[in-house]
Write an enzyme that holds these catalytic residues in place. Sequence first.
Site, PDB file in Angstrom:
ATOM      1  N   VAL A 497      -8.768   0.996   3.712  1.00  9.99           N
ATOM      2  CA  VAL A 497      -8.689   1.065   2.255  1.00  9.99           C
ATOM      3  C   VAL A 497      -7.244   1.119   1.765  1.00  9.99           C
ATOM      4  O   VAL A 497      -6.317   1.313   2.537  1.00  9.99           O
ATOM      5  CB  VAL A 497      -9.481   2.276   1.718  1.00  9.99           C
ATOM      6  CG1 VAL A 497     -10.929   2.189   2.148  1.00  9.99           C
ATOM      7  CG2 VAL A 497      -8.872   3.586   2.212  1.00  9.99           C
ATOM      8  N   GLU A 498      -7.080   0.950   0.449  1.00 11.32           N
ATOM      9  CA  GLU A 498      -5.769   0.932  -0.223  1.00 11.32           C
ATOM     10  C   GLU A 498      -4.805  -0.061   0.431  1.00 11.32           C
ATOM     11  O   GLU A 498      -3.623   0.223   0.623  1.00 11.32           O
ATOM     12  CB  GLU A 498      -5.150   2.340  -0.260  1.00 11.32           C
ATOM     13  CG  GLU A 498      -5.847   3.255  -1.251  1.00 11.32           C
ATOM     14  CD  GLU A 498      -5.034   4.487  -1.593  1.00 11.32           C
ATOM     15  OE1 GLU A 498      -3.792   4.461  -1.433  1.00 11.32           O
ATOM     16  OE2 GLU A 498      -5.632   5.472  -2.036  1.00 11.32           O
ATOM     17  N   GLY A 499      -5.322  -1.220   0.774  1.00 10.60           N
ATOM     18  CA  GLY A 499      -4.528  -2.246   1.431  1.00 10.60           C
ATOM     19  C   GLY A 499      -4.723  -2.176   2.928  1.00 10.60           C
ATOM     20  O   GLY A 499      -4.137  -1.324   3.596  1.00 10.60           O
TER      21      GLY A 499
END
Length: 818
Positions: A497-499
């Site tokens: 997640v988050e990139g």
Amino acid sequence: MIHLLLIVLALAGLIAVLRREAGAPAALGVLTVLGIAGLVLGAPLLGLVLLIAGACVAACGLPLLRRRWLSPRLFAMFKKVAPKVSDTERTALEAGSVGWDGELFSGKPDWQNLMDMNDDGLTDKEQAFLDHQCSVAAGMCNAWDIARERADLPPELWAYLKKEGFFGMIIPEAYGGLGFSAKAQSLVLQKLSVNETLMVTVGVPNSLGPGELLLKYGTDAQKDHYLPRLADGREIPCFGLTGPRAGSDATALPDTGVVCKRVIDGQEVLGLRLNFEKRWITLAPIASVVGLAFRMFDPDHLLGDEENLGITCALIPRDTEGMEIGRRHHPIGSPFMNGPIKGKDVFVPLDTIIGGPEMAGEGWRMLVECLSVGRCITLPSGATGTARYALGWSGGFARIRRQFNLPVAEMEGVQEPLARIASMAYIAQATVRQTANMIDHGQKPAVPSAILKSQLTEFQRSLLGDAMDIHGGRAVTLGPRNYIGIGYAANPVAITVEGANIMTRNLMIFGQGAIRCHPYVLEELAAKDADDIKAFDKAFFSHTGLILGNAARALTLGLGIGRPSVPFDATAAPYAQDVARLSAGFGLAADAAMASLGASLKLREMLSARLGDVLSNLYLTSMVLKGWQEGDKVEGEDELLHYSCRFLLQRAEQAFVELFDNLPNRALARVLKPIVMPLGRRWARPQDTLTRGIAQNVSTDSALRTKLLAYTWDTQEEGQQDNPLARYNALLADQERAEPIYRNLNKAYAKGELPAEALHPEQRIEAGLAAGLLSEDDAQFMREHEAEVLAMLSVDDFAFDAFASAKENVTWHTDTAA
């Protein structure tokens, strides 16, 4: 002889000029003086060559001369080969700020700029919150109950989090929030990382989400309404960004918001008709207000002439008609609230746009600016907290777990992963702390956020694997006693997640940094777009000076010549000097890669990743060195500093080697390698002596262990859930008394002084007492100690059909089983 002397002086003078980037006039001066000296001292041919070289330097280096003939030709070539930067890329490049990452890109890092960002520590309020509220919250968590029994935090914990303001850490006190610093926010999340679901639940509302977007961009009315309600938990937020076809590439959003009119309660309202499908949205199943990113269109020109307004963010109440919300995804290993959101022809007024209608189309800028800070905090802090707990548990277990009549912590096969965990924990703690401190000083670290997110979550993946190996069967058997297995299973969430880390490492760290952090590339591109040849001339030739300067610095520093002065003690200074050496090599290699590959470098992701690895390891080393210099040092920490710096610098050199081995331009690679690494590799893996010393310290009741386990939940209060870390710490505190007794009893048994059937420690304690080898006091101490040891080594078992959700499908394999 005079010829050799002049050549040596010319080379030394030019290298000195290049190292200092003193410019063409200084180089011209060196060549002119030595050329005249050659003519006067009987070396006319060499003198003439030096004067001709000086004339070339003047023609190419002096602005008044080069702008007449050279700069126009170079500008025309540059405009043909320079990569085109899209609007979305430009927005991302301009987001955040450049700090220490820019120093490393320059090839001549000024350490004083880093050291000047003082760490003022925590306020009394922040420290008290960490000591009390965080301990209470952690003590309400039972990992098995949360993950397997209820798939949620218990209701009393939800109520406590809301009451104590955990969801309002970033919200100012004026709006009812806690108004914490970035350092305090990070340390809170580290302490709460004892449970993955708890950390994520608290971390996400304080990271990318409506709260931060409202603070930075919201209207006064939006702030006044929502911020107090977010701070005290009356509103639970989520943010809908990713979808089935838009994950890491957030600019590919297919969700739309079309400007239209609708009659509501007899009045015509100007608003948006939204159609969207989002997934993987944390807190969505229970959210009361949804932040939503979508592409905004105005086909009927109700707002103006522009039809495609771009990515926009809005804030939508949960009960808005047409929105489908409440279902859950099942994240691997952890039941934190996560689910899909859908909407078909959902109508919302224009004032739901965050910041109001004038912020229409500004969503991409809003998101990347928020991400640049949030990515520095939540997941890196979670990874750092996980490292603290994994180290505490693993060191404790390795000391009390005995095989072959000794603690497994004394076995080198176990010491190796213990030292790795300790080093990664040490690096992560320093990096998160110092980067949060940069944020508290007003920086918005965009490239460091990508470094921290990818590197520290990869550390988490590695050290959890090591912790599982150390624990063996204790960790692979799930149940209420297993404090690590569920977190280990949940680790892919942080990686993804988050990139996603694949994207972050291969595309973002160097791909964004090469333009954003480079001292001159952004200026060159701006000059191209503005068709400003004078600005291009200044940037391009400054860039040329930087390239030549980095080549001179990399070569001379690689040969041990002219080491820079650094503001560190004798222990840390050699590592800081080598960071400077490798920084010069990195700057040179980065420019060489960009020049030789041009726009195609975007597609050469493996090369970009290796350059990013060099930058990442230099950044992490820098943070470790700053933490060492400013911190209160404890016994054994010097070994951990040496281990960590050598580990990181060895990785940086390895990335260089792989880069040079794979550059498509082989001639360029053969030139670069002896400049950047003229004496070959300097750093090998840390020595075994360091490994043994670190493992000993982190598996005993030492000052180093205490320092590394700071900001963990390490207490056991009445009414709290079981705390394995507190129990291990208590056992280690008793180890100094227990270990000699173990040795004496084992030695007596080996000599036949105890009965042969005394196979269990409990039996040997009683036999030793009977034989007069133990006092009654020591025997009672060992009874209690060994009972606690056995409790910490034990695993759970269940009824035969306990794991089947459909009991009717259970196959009973024996007659007696049913």
